[in-house]
Every structure is written in C-alpha cells, then in structure tokens.
Scaffold this motif. Sequence first.
Motif, PDB file in Angstrom:
ATOM      1  N   GLU A 154       6.581   1.369   1.140  1.00 62.25           N
ATOM      2  CA  GLU A 154       7.722   1.426   2.061  1.00 62.25           C
ATOM      3  C   GLU A 154       8.504   0.118   2.011  1.00 62.25           C
ATOM      4  N   SER A 180       0.825  -1.215   0.000  1.00 62.56           N
ATOM      5  CA  SER A 180       0.000   0.000   0.000  1.00 62.56           C
ATOM      6  C   SER A 180       0.854   1.257   0.000  1.00 62.56           C
ATOM      7  N   SER A 181       1.817   1.301   0.879  1.00 60.58           N
ATOM      8  CA  SER A 181       2.614   2.524   1.026  1.00 60.58           C
ATOM      9  C   SER A 181       3.862   2.532   0.151  1.00 60.58           C
TER      10      SER A 181
END
Length: 442
Positions: free
Chosen positions: A290, A287-288
């Motif tokens: 990261e 999602s991010s």
Amino acid sequence: MMRRLLSLIAVVMALVAAPVAAQSCQDGVLCIELDNPNIEPLPFAVPTFVAESAGADQYARDLASVVAADLQGSGLFRAISEDAYISQITSFDSPVQFADWKAINAQALITGAVSTTGDDQIVVKFRLFDVFAENQMGEGLQFVGSTNGWRRMAHKVADAVYSRITGEGPYFDSRVVFVSESGPKNARLKRLGVMDYDGANQQFLTDAQAIVLAPRFSPNGDRVIYTSYESGFPKIYVLDVASVGRRVLQDQPGTMSFAPRFAPNGQEVVFSLTTGSNTDIYKLNLSSGERTQLTTSPAIETAPSYSPDGTQIVFESDRSGTQQLYVMPASGGEATRISFGQGRYGTPVWSPRGDLIAFTKQNRGRFHIGVMRTDGSGERLLTASFLDEGPTWSPNGRVIMFTRETAGSGGSSTLYSVDISGRNLKAVQANASDPSWSPLLK
C-alpha cells in the motif's frame, strides 16, 4: 560466501555482567567531560594482549592495535607509544604495577588476553583500570566467537572502554554501506559497498553495471534500500545484506522513485516519487504494498527522514522559493519550516538520539555539514569545503559521516567523519560517497 562474510560472529557472551552506565566526573571516577569545549585527549595504554594458546600471538597484537586505533580515532583518547612502556603485561591475572603506568602518565590501562581453539573459535577477555585511582573500572568481559570475527571483538572491547569513560553509548562495532566509485569523473562507475565503520573489511553488494545512489540501512541492519538506474530511470530496490538478493520496490511506468529511507519499524519506507513534473513524498508498506501520498505541494519535496520514534518526518522542499527544511507528521499533513538561515538546506537526517537534525547547507559558494535542534534553533556548521553533503549518524548520535568532493575534472569523492562538536574531522574512505551508518551490530 557473502553470507559467511557478512553474518555476525556468533559472539559475545558476557560472562560477567558489566553495566555500561554513564559516569559523572563529579563522582571522582576516571571520565571525559564531553561538554567541555577544551577536551584534551585522555592518555591510555593498551599493551599487546597476552597470547594464552599456541597460534594466538598475531591475534594478541592485532586486537590491541584495533582497540588503540578505535579509541584514538574518536579524538577523545591518546594512545601512549609502546616504546614508552616500563611494565609489560605477561599474565592476564598478574597484579598491575600502577607506579610504572603512572610514570608514563597513562590514565587508563587496558589489559587483555586471547586464546584460540581447534574449531576456529577465539576467546578474548579484557580489563580496564583507572591507573591513578589504582582500581579496576567495572568487571572484566569475555567474548567468544569465530576467528573471522576477531575485529568485531576488538571493536567491542573498545566500545566498552569508550562507554565506561565517556558515559556515551558505543559505536565502534558498526558498519557503513556506501557507493564505491571508480573511473574518471565523466564516466564514473558506481557500486554498493559495505565496510566496518573504520573502512576495514570492505565487500561489494552490487556490480558496477548500473549507477546506484543513496543506500540506507534498515533499522536492524539486515537490509539496504537504494536507488538504481539499471532500467534507465531511477527506481528503488531493497537488498538483503546476507544473501545479496534484491527486488525492485517501485516499478510504476512513467515515474521515477528515489531518496528512500526505512521507517524505524522497518516495515515501511518513505521516498520521493516524480510523476510528470511534480515530486512528492510517499510512504510504502513493505508487506501490503500500500502506497500513501504524504505531501501534495507543487514544489519538489524529497530527502525524507523519520524521527527515531517514527512520529515525524523531516524533508527538504523548495515550496518557499528556495530549498529549505520542513517537519511534518509521519502521516502527512501540515509541514513546519525549520531552516531560516542564509543559503539552501538539504539532505536532513534525524539523530538517533532524537535531539538534532544533521543537514547539508550551501551558502556563498561553499557547502557545509551542520546540525540544528529539531525546531530549527541552535544551528551549528561543522564543516566547510568545495562540496560536503549527505550526512549520516553514528549509532550513538555522536559522530557524523559524510561525502567530501574535490573540485575539477580530476576531483574525487571521499568519506569523512566529524564529531558533533566540530572536532576530529578526518578522512575515512577514498573513492566513496553516500554513506549510511548501520545500527550497532548484535
């Protein structure tokens, strides 16, 4: 088209609750003791299902055939030839003539019926009987869905029978994503394919324009993550199974990313990333975006696989000087070596039950598929050949599928499966490699 082919049939409406609980042989019920090292396949009969509507005759034959193939293919059951039958099942609700089935030593009897409707729907129902106890095992079940999904209904019937008699979870209603191979060994074309667990219903997910490797299903089976060389360097892609749409996950210039695998939550991916001459394991939040580095050793760290609860990762590393297996926390940190036998270990995969780790082992010029406990104890080698590698677990943790490659310039790759006891080694699909078993379909 692909969405229609791959989407699950809107099936399965259990009209009567039928718990699939483990049963103990001490209870006197019909069962198979899987811990018994001398298991004899249990003889069973599955007559052609009763066709209850016009146009259902072929489904009636095919459903019974797939149910029989599933059960017999597990190595735990033996189908009795229909030629030996004394009784015929002509009505789903007629009383069973147990004496006729005892006479041919059928310990389990599966009866079923099928009907079709004008809107391409099919209704399948079945009952399971303990012949020598002369009683029905559990309640009958009924499944409703599209005629296109008739094989899934057969797998579901077989799963119910398998679970009621073995006490184990089901696995027949599942799929396998793999690398389909064609052409000579020195110029082999590779593309992603997906099929039923038994090799039926094959479809392709990619073309053969670029080499693809190591596809892995997401925890709910809706996505596949894999490595592709379409840019000239290995990069990780994620593909939506229904739409076949895909996107690259790792596209950092000057790096190579490979060996991806989903976390149990489906929201993160663990993989290997090579920068310069060093390869470490990283985690990526889908999602991010990261990215977190999990290992920092100068060694080659790859083939990560999560424990089912997502708290640990097993991986392979040559940090000790030879390729061995290690376990570390899912957040990274100190790793513990768990393999200490002779030879080299790789491609570890945690069992969905959480109790075992399957691996590839190379020793004295032979390759093996084996299992060990998560602390490295209890190592058992299940296979041996010129080249066996890349294990994947069935959804119930009972069966392992892997790649077997034959030697020589004309050698080829074939998918095999084997029971975790080492029994029932068999070929599943020719010209294929890198299997990944899906979770049980829903």
